[in-house]
Design a protein around this motif. Sequence first.
Motif, PDB file in Angstrom:
ATOM      1  N   MET A 194      52.259  30.102  18.635  1.00 52.50           N
ATOM      2  CA  MET A 194      52.210  30.965  17.454  1.00 52.50           C
ATOM      3  C   MET A 194      52.543  32.391  17.875  1.00 52.50           C
ATOM      4  O   MET A 194      52.177  32.840  18.961  1.00 52.50           O
ATOM      5  CB  MET A 194      50.849  30.901  16.780  1.00 52.50           C
ATOM      6  CG  MET A 194      50.588  29.595  16.045  1.00 52.50           C
ATOM      7  SD  MET A 194      49.151  29.639  14.938  1.00 52.50           S
ATOM      8  CE  MET A 194      47.807  29.838  16.109  1.00 52.50           C
ATOM      9  N   ALA A 195      53.262  33.061  17.006  1.00 48.48           N
ATOM     10  CA  ALA A 195      53.642  34.453  17.248  1.00 48.48           C
ATOM     11  C   ALA A 195      53.647  35.180  15.920  1.00 48.48           C
ATOM     12  O   ALA A 195      53.909  34.589  14.868  1.00 48.48           O
ATOM     13  CB  ALA A 195      55.017  34.532  17.896  1.00 48.48           C
ATOM     14  N   VAL A 196      53.363  36.464  15.980  1.00 45.40           N
ATOM     15  CA  VAL A 196      53.416  37.323  14.796  1.00 45.40           C
ATOM     16  C   VAL A 196      54.424  38.420  15.084  1.00 45.40           C
ATOM     17  O   VAL A 196      54.255  39.194  16.031  1.00 45.40           O
ATOM     18  CB  VAL A 196      52.033  37.915  14.474  1.00 45.40           C
ATOM     19  CG1 VAL A 196      52.144  38.924  13.337  1.00 45.40           C
ATOM     20  CG2 VAL A 196      51.058  36.804  14.103  1.00 45.40           C
ATOM     21  N   LEU A 197      55.479  38.463  14.294  1.00 46.97           N
ATOM     22  CA  LEU A 197      56.587  39.375  14.573  1.00 46.97           C
ATOM     23  C   LEU A 197      56.552  40.639  13.721  1.00 46.97           C
ATOM     24  O   LEU A 197      57.196  41.632  14.066  1.00 46.97           O
ATOM     25  CB  LEU A 197      57.920  38.642  14.372  1.00 46.97           C
ATOM     26  CG  LEU A 197      58.082  37.319  15.139  1.00 46.97           C
ATOM     27  CD1 LEU A 197      59.492  36.788  14.965  1.00 46.97           C
ATOM     28  CD2 LEU A 197      57.736  37.486  16.617  1.00 46.97           C
ATOM     29  N   ASP A 198      55.840  40.599  12.607  1.00 44.95           N
ATOM     30  CA  ASP A 198      55.669  41.783  11.759  1.00 44.95           C
ATOM     31  C   ASP A 198      54.171  41.928  11.510  1.00 44.95           C
ATOM     32  O   ASP A 198      53.663  41.554  10.454  1.00 44.95           O
ATOM     33  CB  ASP A 198      56.447  41.605  10.458  1.00 44.95           C
ATOM     34  CG  ASP A 198      56.467  42.869   9.608  1.00 44.95           C
ATOM     35  OD1 ASP A 198      56.021  43.931  10.107  1.00 44.95           O
ATOM     36  OD2 ASP A 198      56.933  42.798   8.448  1.00 44.95           O
ATOM     37  N   PRO A 199      53.443  42.466  12.474  1.00 44.43           N
ATOM     38  CA  PRO A 199      51.976  42.329  12.477  1.00 44.43           C
ATOM     39  C   PRO A 199      51.282  43.128  11.376  1.00 44.43           C
ATOM     40  O   PRO A 199      51.623  44.270  11.079  1.00 44.43           O
ATOM     41  CB  PRO A 199      51.581  42.863  13.861  1.00 44.43           C
ATOM     42  CG  PRO A 199      52.848  42.896  14.660  1.00 44.43           C
ATOM     43  CD  PRO A 199      53.935  43.134  13.673  1.00 44.43           C
ATOM     44  N   LEU A 200      50.265  42.486  10.822  1.00 41.50           N
ATOM     45  CA  LEU A 200      49.340  43.101   9.879  1.00 41.50           C
ATOM     46  C   LEU A 200      47.934  42.657  10.282  1.00 41.50           C
ATOM     47  O   LEU A 200      47.684  41.465  10.482  1.00 41.50           O
ATOM     48  CB  LEU A 200      49.661  42.655   8.449  1.00 41.50           C
ATOM     49  CG  LEU A 200      48.717  43.143   7.349  1.00 41.50           C
ATOM     50  CD1 LEU A 200      48.729  44.666   7.253  1.00 41.50           C
ATOM     51  CD2 LEU A 200      49.107  42.512   6.000  1.00 41.50           C
ATOM     52  N   LYS A 201      47.020  43.621  10.400  1.00 42.70           N
ATOM     53  CA  LYS A 201      45.669  43.293  10.863  1.00 42.70           C
ATOM     54  C   LYS A 201      44.884  42.610   9.747  1.00 42.70           C
ATOM     55  O   LYS A 201      44.874  43.041   8.594  1.00 42.70           O
ATOM     56  CB  LYS A 201      44.930  44.549  11.314  1.00 42.70           C
ATOM     57  CG  LYS A 201      43.521  44.267  11.869  1.00 42.70           C
ATOM     58  CD  LYS A 201      42.789  45.550  12.235  1.00 42.70           C
ATOM     59  CE  LYS A 201      43.453  46.211  13.436  1.00 42.70           C
ATOM     60  NZ  LYS A 201      42.640  47.397  13.878  1.00 42.70           N
ATOM     61  N   LEU A 202      44.211  41.527  10.110  1.00 38.99           N
ATOM     62  CA  LEU A 202      43.300  40.819   9.216  1.00 38.99           C
ATOM     63  C   LEU A 202      41.901  40.902   9.817  1.00 38.99           C
ATOM     64  O   LEU A 202      41.695  40.518  10.964  1.00 38.99           O
ATOM     65  CB  LEU A 202      43.720  39.352   9.062  1.00 38.99           C
ATOM     66  CG  LEU A 202      42.723  38.427   8.350  1.00 38.99           C
ATOM     67  CD1 LEU A 202      42.590  38.796   6.876  1.00 38.99           C
ATOM     68  CD2 LEU A 202      43.136  36.964   8.494  1.00 38.99           C
ATOM     69  N   VAL A 203      40.946  41.413   9.020  1.00 40.77           N
ATOM     70  CA  VAL A 203      39.565  41.568   9.484  1.00 40.77           C
ATOM     71  C   VAL A 203      38.684  40.569   8.741  1.00 40.77           C
ATOM     72  O   VAL A 203      38.682  40.534   7.490  1.00 40.77           O
ATOM     73  CB  VAL A 203      39.048  43.001   9.250  1.00 40.77           C
ATOM     74  CG1 VAL A 203      37.582  43.114   9.660  1.00 40.77           C
ATOM     75  CG2 VAL A 203      39.897  43.997  10.037  1.00 40.77           C
TER      76      VAL A 203
END
Length: 592
Positions: free
Chosen positions: A378-387
């Motif tokens: 798994m990879a995240v290429l356009d990251p957005l933080k999830l809390v």
Amino acid sequence: MQPTDSTSPKASNFLRQIIEADLASGRDAGRRFAGTPGDAQELADAPLDTARIRTRFPPEPNGYLHIGHAKSICLNFGLAQDYGGVCHLRLDDTNPEKEDEEYVQAIRDAVRWLGFDWVVGGVNHEYFASDDFDFMYRGACALIKAGLAYVDEQSPEDMRRNRGTLTEPGVNSPWRERPASESLERFEAMRAGKHAEGSMVLRAKIDMAAPNINLRDPAIYRIKFAHHHRTGDRWCIYPMYTYAHPVEDALERITHSICTLEFEDQRPFYDWVLAQLADLGLLARPLPHQHEFARLNLTYVVTSKRKLAQLVNERYVDGWDDPRLPTIAGLRRRGYTPGALRLFAERIGVSKSDSWIDDTTLDGALRDDLDPQAPRAMAVLDPLKLVLTNWDAVMGSGVLDDCHAPVHPHHPEWGQRHFKLGPQVWIERGDFEQIPPKGFFRLFPGNRVRLKYGHVIECTGATFDAHGQVTEVQAVLVPDTKSGTPGANAVKVKGVVTWVGAADAAPAQVRLYGRLFTQPQPDAGGRDFLCVLNPDSLRVVSGWVEPSAAQAPCGTSFQFERHGYFVTDLRDHAPGRAVFNRTTTLRDGRAG
């Protein structure tokens, strides 16, 4: 992990039919070979050749090989393998100004990387045209003495003008009938460096009225004061390729000399050279036969070495191994596999008609080769933080949840990969919508989704900056819903989101490569191919990858779930500095 080729029978083609007919007729049954190239005298007492056929791959070492050469490599080495023969690697180094040892080594690397070798039964069948310069000179002298060649002192302009046209015969050179002894003296003086470049050439004496212009007394030697990468300054005259090519084939005992269609008009001269030198007792029979096939024309690339060199030298790309180039070095660095290129060559086949192959065909072969062998990640290429705001309450403060997934879904024997889920994770920016469009099943306020291989979560809101850009998404963990546990199916959701945990994810530079050109035939109609360069052929993003991917050595391919196939860069990837190149997407989205 080694690539696997299809075990289906090889499709027949006209070259296979020719080889099978020649073997059935015994055309080359009396061919002798001593293990190294040899002339008629050297082969007189040599044993019969144990190879049923001999082919050769003969690149000039003046640049890096490209996808068209890959087809030729697969064809020549593949036919030799299939018919109990041997394929030679020949470096046609007859043009000293453009050749270099760097290219020689790059050619060797490319052939071996594709899965082929020229060492057969302990015998090294790598040859250089320059190894045969002495014989070529001797053959040229024999042609002069036999009245079949002469030294011409016309200017290059006069030679071109007197050659004639497709509808008008050529004009004999005023030096065509000079005595053989005089031509021989001039030729020896050429070799001794007594004449300037362009002042004279050695020409074959055939027929200036021949319908095939290539038979109108073609040049076979020219003066060139250039340092050669192997012979140094020993020679200042060099054979023309059209003369050297058949001579090398005959000395190496090639049975089937396979060329691209642009050499079809040269075949009569090929046969003339062989026949004359055999009649003069210098070459052994049976003689090679030349056969032509259509070269590879692939959309959205250029394969001219001159144009590739221009792209490199003028820094439109980052070297010969730039992943946007169709060079074998570039394809390798981008993540194309030897198995994919072999499969591609097999699928496009061999014909006598020129045609264009859509570049999506190459990517289709790549996906078919990579899918069964590329580990997943798994990879995240356009990251957005999830809390996950209730993490501490549900899981405990400072606790990280161990998650796992198969290295490959169809290879359980490859084991599991492991990663951590915690109170903060990275998700793709596109997986959240404050106001979801119809059919959107991922994260939006009030919706539940599954973090793949992890828990079900429910989105509770998001934080935005002054420009309305989302900077963080909040959600709560739904207890007892972890994948693989009894409660996993207790809550039904429509959406699944890939993610990486902030606790153990590794930062990565990800290079998203696209087509180098915006037009399918970049240089069509004489167009300046630089005018259709794609300004968006490379986009570099900063992403996050799961630990298993970041720790992989250079040249390791992965399928990033949802994104496509990626490879750790051969040049820049290193421990603590993960660099990935996108090879291709999961599906072709460019056709049409």
